[in-house]
Design an enzyme around this catalytic site. Structure first.
Site, short mmCIF file in Angstrom:
data_model
loop_
_atom_site.label_atom_id
_atom_site.label_comp_id
_atom_site.label_asym_id
_atom_site.label_seq_id
_atom_site.Cartn_x
_atom_site.Cartn_y
_atom_site.Cartn_z
N GLU A 11 -7.45 -33.99 -8.85
CA GLU A 11 -7.28 -35.03 -9.87
C GLU A 11 -7.32 -36.40 -9.22
OE1 GLU A 11 -4.23 -34.87 -12.81
OE2 GLU A 11 -4.02 -32.70 -12.67
N ARG A 23 -8.93 -33.31 -18.32
CA ARG A 23 -8.78 -34.33 -17.29
C ARG A 23 -10.07 -35.10 -16.99
NH1 ARG A 23 -4.86 -33.24 -19.13
NH2 ARG A 23 -2.95 -32.41 -18.21
N SER A 44 0.27 -34.71 -9.86
CA SER A 44 -0.50 -33.51 -9.52
C SER A 44 -1.72 -33.88 -8.68
CB SER A 44 -0.95 -32.79 -10.79
OG SER A 44 0.16 -32.30 -11.50
#
EC number: 1.3.1.98
Length: 329
Positions: free
Chosen positions: A291, A172, A221
């Site tokens: 995130e 990520r 998320s």
């Protein structure tokens, strides 16, 4: 002449003053941008980057608005958003060069039109390709680093392609040079069974509909999964699944999704995030990492307890919170 007048004079493209940003984000939260710019092409993009550097104007980059939380007070300076049809797309065998502003949802079909597969993991990801490439977006089916070969990065001095191997891709994240903006993304795919690829994407969409709150505005998320764990399981274990603050709630469908029930504010959302981090840290000793990219001017009390968060909202080398500008999905 104000700085907004000067940028409009120098940069070909669309310029919207005091532009509402909440409708341009997936979670539908946040205040306005002083100036929202959509440059017409690569030269206009470099002109914009040069203008904000010269004028000392803060710059933030907004893609499709997924994984982005805009401050209730909005964003000072320029918010850059590349048009969906930003020039320069091409196809050469198994290699596609695509606009960073292209919606992710349409890309697998484009690959299929050329008999190519390998982008199935993008089928359930919202936002734009540039943001997905910048944060190495992915699902259980794969992630961007599996297909990205080069990124075209624009700066005030021009644009050029940089190999993916030089960008430090990891879970990520990737390392973009300070002040650089993703303009185009080069991906390498493979010839394959298009019907099987489409079937896999349909199956994944059905799984997502059954397990994720896709009927409400949401980031997707909120936290990355810690090694060997699932953030949603940890949040549920500390009793926060379904917990509400104002108009925001930890979804009763999936505990790692914050959803907007209507009228949620950035303050509401950050209160949920801070609470989850604190409880999970206290019980499990795990520091959850978001995130979500923060964009704009947040009061210090809203950011307390969010060490290590990603921040947007400043300018080249001087974004809000001291971070560099980042591409947000």
């Amino acid at each position: 002449m104000t700085w907004r007048d000067e940028i409009a004079r120098r940069v070909r493209g669309e310029h919207l003053r005091d532009a509402p940003l909440a409708p341009r984000t997936a979670v539908r939260v946040g205040g306005p941008a002083d100036l929202l710019c959509r440059p017409a092409d690569g030269d206009a993009l470099s002109a914009l980057l040069g203008a904000v550097r010269e004028l000392g104007v803060p710059l933030s980059v907004l893609g499709g608005g997924a994984n982005t939380l805009v401050a209730d007070a909005g964003v000072r300076g320029v918010v850059l958003r590349l048009p969906q049809d930003f020039p320069g797309e091409s196809t050469d065998g198994d290699t596609l060069v695509l606009s960073a502003g292209a919606p992710i949802a349409r890309l697998p079909a484009r690959a299929h039109a050329h008999g190519l597969v390998g982008m199935e993991f993008l089928g359930g990801i919202p936002g734009t390709l540039g943001g997905a490439a910048a944060m190495n977006a992915g699902t259980r089916l794969g992630e961007m680093k599996d297909v990205v070969t080069r990124l075209e990065l624009a700066t005030a001095d021009g644009a050029g392609f940089v190999p993916a191997a030089a960008l430090g891709y990891a879970y990520r994240t990737c390392r973009l040079p300070p002040g650089a903006v993703v303009a185009r993304v080069e991906v390498r795919l493979r010839p394959g069974d298009v019907a099987a690829s489409e079937a896999l994407m349909r199956e994944d969409r059905e799984r997502r509909r059954a397990t994720q709150p896709l009927d409400r505005p949401t980031f997707g998320s909120t936290f990355t999964n810690p090694p060997g764990e699932y953030a949603g399981r940890l949040i549920e274990a500390v009793g926060l699944k379904g917990h509400r603050v104002g108009g925001a709630v930890w979804s009763p469908v999936h505990a790692n999704f914050v959803t907007n029930l209507g009228g949620a504010t950035a303050r509401d959302v950050l209160a949920l995030i801070r609470l989850a981090r604190a409880r999970v840290k206290e019980r499990f000793g795990i520091a959850l990492e978001t995130e979500v990219r923060l964009m704009g001017e947040f009061p210090p009390d809203e950011l307390a307890g969010l060490d290590g968060h990603a921040a947007d909202g400043g300018g080249p080398g001087a974004a809000s919170g001291g971070a560099r500008p980042r591409e947000a999905t």
